[in-house]
Design a protein around this motif. Sequence first.
Motif, PDB file in Angstrom:
ATOM      1  N   GLU A  63       0.317  75.561   6.195  1.00  0.00           N
ATOM      2  CA  GLU A  63       0.061  75.593   7.631  1.00  0.00           C
ATOM      3  C   GLU A  63       0.263  76.988   8.211  1.00  0.00           C
ATOM      4  OE1 GLU A  63       2.569  72.325   8.835  1.00  0.00           O
ATOM      5  OE2 GLU A  63       0.991  70.861   8.417  1.00  0.00           O
ATOM      6  N   GLN A  64       1.185  77.771   7.651  1.00  0.00           N
ATOM      7  CA  GLN A  64       1.367  79.150   8.106  1.00  0.00           C
ATOM      8  C   GLN A  64       0.140  80.007   7.797  1.00  0.00           C
ATOM      9  OE1 GLN A  64       5.029  80.360   6.244  1.00  0.00           O
ATOM     10  NE2 GLN A  64       6.299  79.388   7.809  1.00  0.00           N
ATOM     11  N   GLN A  65      -0.611  79.602   6.776  1.00  0.00           N
ATOM     12  CA  GLN A  65      -1.855  80.298   6.432  1.00  0.00           C
ATOM     13  C   GLN A  65      -3.057  79.668   7.133  1.00  0.00           C
ATOM     14  OE1 GLN A  65      -2.061  83.155   4.623  1.00  0.00           O
ATOM     15  NE2 GLN A  65       0.170  83.086   4.768  1.00  0.00           N
ATOM     16  N   HIS A  66      -2.777  78.834   8.148  1.00  0.00           N
ATOM     17  CA  HIS A  66      -3.799  78.177   8.966  1.00  0.00           C
ATOM     18  C   HIS A  66      -4.670  77.209   8.160  1.00  0.00           C
ATOM     19  CE1 HIS A  66      -2.453  80.861  12.086  1.00  0.00           C
ATOM     20  NE2 HIS A  66      -2.692  81.900  11.283  1.00  0.00           N
ATOM     21  N   ILE A  67      -4.066  76.566   7.170  1.00  0.00           N
ATOM     22  CA  ILE A  67      -4.745  75.514   6.407  1.00  0.00           C
ATOM     23  C   ILE A  67      -4.205  74.186   6.924  1.00  0.00           C
ATOM     24  CG2 ILE A  67      -5.082  74.465   4.144  1.00  0.00           C
ATOM     25  CD1 ILE A  67      -4.768  77.286   2.944  1.00  0.00           C
ATOM     26  N   LYS A  68      -5.066  73.404   7.558  1.00  0.00           N
ATOM     27  CA  LYS A  68      -4.655  72.113   8.116  1.00  0.00           C
ATOM     28  C   LYS A  68      -4.474  71.110   6.982  1.00  0.00           C
ATOM     29  CE  LYS A  68      -5.857  68.496  11.291  1.00  0.00           C
ATOM     30  NZ  LYS A  68      -5.390  68.311  12.585  1.00  0.00           N
ATOM     31  N   VAL A  69      -3.327  70.443   6.975  1.00  0.00           N
ATOM     32  CA  VAL A  69      -3.015  69.434   5.960  1.00  0.00           C
ATOM     33  C   VAL A  69      -3.218  68.056   6.583  1.00  0.00           C
ATOM     34  CG1 VAL A  69      -1.199  68.474   4.502  1.00  0.00           C
ATOM     35  CG2 VAL A  69      -1.384  70.960   4.798  1.00  0.00           C
ATOM     36  N   PHE A  70      -4.085  67.234   5.976  1.00  0.00           N
ATOM     37  CA  PHE A  70      -4.383  65.904   6.487  1.00  0.00           C
ATOM     38  C   PHE A  70      -3.496  64.836   5.856  1.00  0.00           C
ATOM     39  CE2 PHE A  70      -8.022  68.439   7.498  1.00  0.00           C
ATOM     40  CZ  PHE A  70      -8.394  67.996   8.750  1.00  0.00           C
ATOM     41  N   SER A  71      -3.004  65.094   4.647  1.00  0.00           N
ATOM     42  CA  SER A  71      -2.038  64.195   4.022  1.00  0.00           C
ATOM     43  C   SER A  71      -1.301  64.967   2.940  1.00  0.00           C
ATOM     44  CB  SER A  71      -2.718  62.958   3.425  1.00  0.00           C
ATOM     45  OG  SER A  71      -3.503  63.296   2.301  1.00  0.00           O
ATOM     46  N   ALA A  72      -0.081  64.492   2.660  1.00  0.00           N
ATOM     47  CA  ALA A  72       0.753  65.138   1.652  1.00  0.00           C
ATOM     48  C   ALA A  72       1.471  64.058   0.869  1.00  0.00           C
ATOM     49  CB  ALA A  72       1.760  66.075   2.322  1.00  0.00           C
ATOM     50  N   SER A 101     -11.107  75.306   2.981  1.00  0.00           N
ATOM     51  CA  SER A 101      -9.788  75.932   2.799  1.00  0.00           C
ATOM     52  C   SER A 101      -9.417  76.123   1.331  1.00  0.00           C
ATOM     53  CB  SER A 101      -8.711  75.070   3.457  1.00  0.00           C
ATOM     54  OG  SER A 101      -8.946  74.913   4.820  1.00  0.00           O
ATOM     55  N   VAL A 102     -10.236  75.611   0.425  1.00  0.00           N
ATOM     56  CA  VAL A 102      -9.879  75.596  -0.996  1.00  0.00           C
ATOM     57  C   VAL A 102      -9.703  77.008  -1.564  1.00  0.00           C
ATOM     58  CG1 VAL A 102     -10.666  74.948  -3.312  1.00  0.00           C
ATOM     59  CG2 VAL A 102     -10.857  73.323  -1.437  1.00  0.00           C
ATOM     60  N   ILE A 103     -10.599  77.907  -1.263  1.00  0.00           N
ATOM     61  CA  ILE A 103     -10.510  79.262  -1.832  1.00  0.00           C
ATOM     62  C   ILE A 103      -9.216  79.937  -1.399  1.00  0.00           C
ATOM     63  CG2 ILE A 103     -11.544  81.573  -1.814  1.00  0.00           C
ATOM     64  CD1 ILE A 103     -14.287  80.160  -1.696  1.00  0.00           C
ATOM     65  N   GLN A 104      -8.874  79.807  -0.131  1.00  0.00           N
ATOM     66  CA  GLN A 104      -7.632  80.392   0.368  1.00  0.00           C
ATOM     67  C   GLN A 104      -6.423  79.734  -0.307  1.00  0.00           C
ATOM     68  OE1 GLN A 104      -7.218  80.189   4.616  1.00  0.00           O
ATOM     69  NE2 GLN A 104      -5.338  81.377   4.629  1.00  0.00           N
ATOM     70  N   ALA A 105      -6.465  78.404  -0.491  1.00  0.00           N
ATOM     71  CA  ALA A 105      -5.363  77.697  -1.144  1.00  0.00           C
ATOM     72  C   ALA A 105      -5.245  78.114  -2.612  1.00  0.00           C
ATOM     73  CB  ALA A 105      -5.564  76.189  -1.030  1.00  0.00           C
ATOM     74  N   GLU A 106      -6.369  78.335  -3.276  1.00  0.00           N
ATOM     75  CA  GLU A 106      -6.342  78.770  -4.678  1.00  0.00           C
ATOM     76  C   GLU A 106      -5.666  80.128  -4.813  1.00  0.00           C
ATOM     77  OE1 GLU A 106     -10.473  78.392  -5.811  1.00  0.00           O
ATOM     78  OE2 GLU A 106     -10.130  76.364  -6.607  1.00  0.00           O
ATOM     79  N   LYS A 107      -5.851  80.987  -3.827  1.00  0.00           N
ATOM     80  CA  LYS A 107      -5.171  82.289  -3.833  1.00  0.00           C
ATOM     81  C   LYS A 107      -3.660  82.124  -3.716  1.00  0.00           C
ATOM     82  CE  LYS A 107      -9.076  84.827  -1.924  1.00  0.00           C
ATOM     83  NZ  LYS A 107      -9.632  85.524  -0.755  1.00  0.00           N
ATOM     84  N   MET A 108      -3.225  80.958  -3.202  1.00  0.00           N
ATOM     85  CA  MET A 108      -1.798  80.662  -3.053  1.00  0.00           C
ATOM     86  C   MET A 108      -1.244  79.893  -4.255  1.00  0.00           C
ATOM     87  SD  MET A 108      -1.907  79.479   0.950  1.00  0.00           S
ATOM     88  CE  MET A 108      -0.164  79.101   1.030  1.00  0.00           C
ATOM     89  N   GLY A 109      -2.073  79.708  -5.278  1.00  0.00           N
ATOM     90  CA  GLY A 109      -1.608  79.047  -6.491  1.00  0.00           C
ATOM     91  C   GLY A 109      -1.959  77.574  -6.608  1.00  0.00           C
ATOM     92  N   TYR A 110      -2.756  77.052  -5.696  1.00  0.00           N
ATOM     93  CA  TYR A 110      -3.149  75.642  -5.737  1.00  0.00           C
ATOM     94  C   TYR A 110      -4.414  75.486  -6.588  1.00  0.00           C
ATOM     95  CZ  TYR A 110       0.118  74.668  -1.996  1.00  0.00           C
ATOM     96  OH  TYR A 110       1.270  74.522  -1.257  1.00  0.00           O
ATOM     97  N   THR A 111      -4.605  74.311  -7.104  1.00  0.00           N
ATOM     98  CA  THR A 111      -5.844  73.991  -7.822  1.00  0.00           C
ATOM     99  C   THR A 111      -6.466  72.770  -7.167  1.00  0.00           C
ATOM    100  OG1 THR A 111      -4.645  72.627  -9.420  1.00  0.00           O
ATOM    101  CG2 THR A 111      -5.063  74.904 -10.038  1.00  0.00           C
ATOM    102  N   GLN A 112      -7.802  72.736  -7.170  1.00  0.00           N
ATOM    103  CA  GLN A 112      -8.485  71.570  -6.629  1.00  0.00           C
ATOM    104  C   GLN A 112      -8.322  70.421  -7.600  1.00  0.00           C
ATOM    105  OE1 GLN A 112     -12.429  72.326  -5.151  1.00  0.00           O
ATOM    106  NE2 GLN A 112     -12.772  70.186  -4.668  1.00  0.00           N
TER     107      GLN A 112
END
Length: 116
Positions: A63-72, A101-112
């Motif tokens: 969320e600090q990177q402006h990626i809206k989370v719909f569920s966790a 938001s996937v590309i930005q999240a991948e830069k943070m270490g996330y995978t789709q």
Amino acid sequence: MMNKLILLGMISVIGLLGCQTNLTDRNSTDRNDLVLISKPLGSKQCSEIHADLLLQKLQQGLEQQHIKVFSAEIGTDQRVHIALCGADDGKIAIFKVKQDSVIQAEKMGYTQKSEN
């Protein structure tokens, strides 16, 4: 009597089909726009740190990177892990985010992740 039963059955089926169409339309929009991403929680067996706290911290980072989370949610990596205090427990964070938001999240270490 028989005509009333047939009419009642037809009304019920039509009513259910209407509900099904609305659910399908709403879910298809969600499926096209939202995807799952995941990242290891980094939690360890026998740890005092709860996985829920780690999940919240990762969500805040998104969320600090402006990626809206719909569920966790917390899942597992489906791998076998040795039973040993201090060893990885295989828990992963799974978030539902917008596709763009996937590309930005991948830069943070996330995978789709697939929805299976």
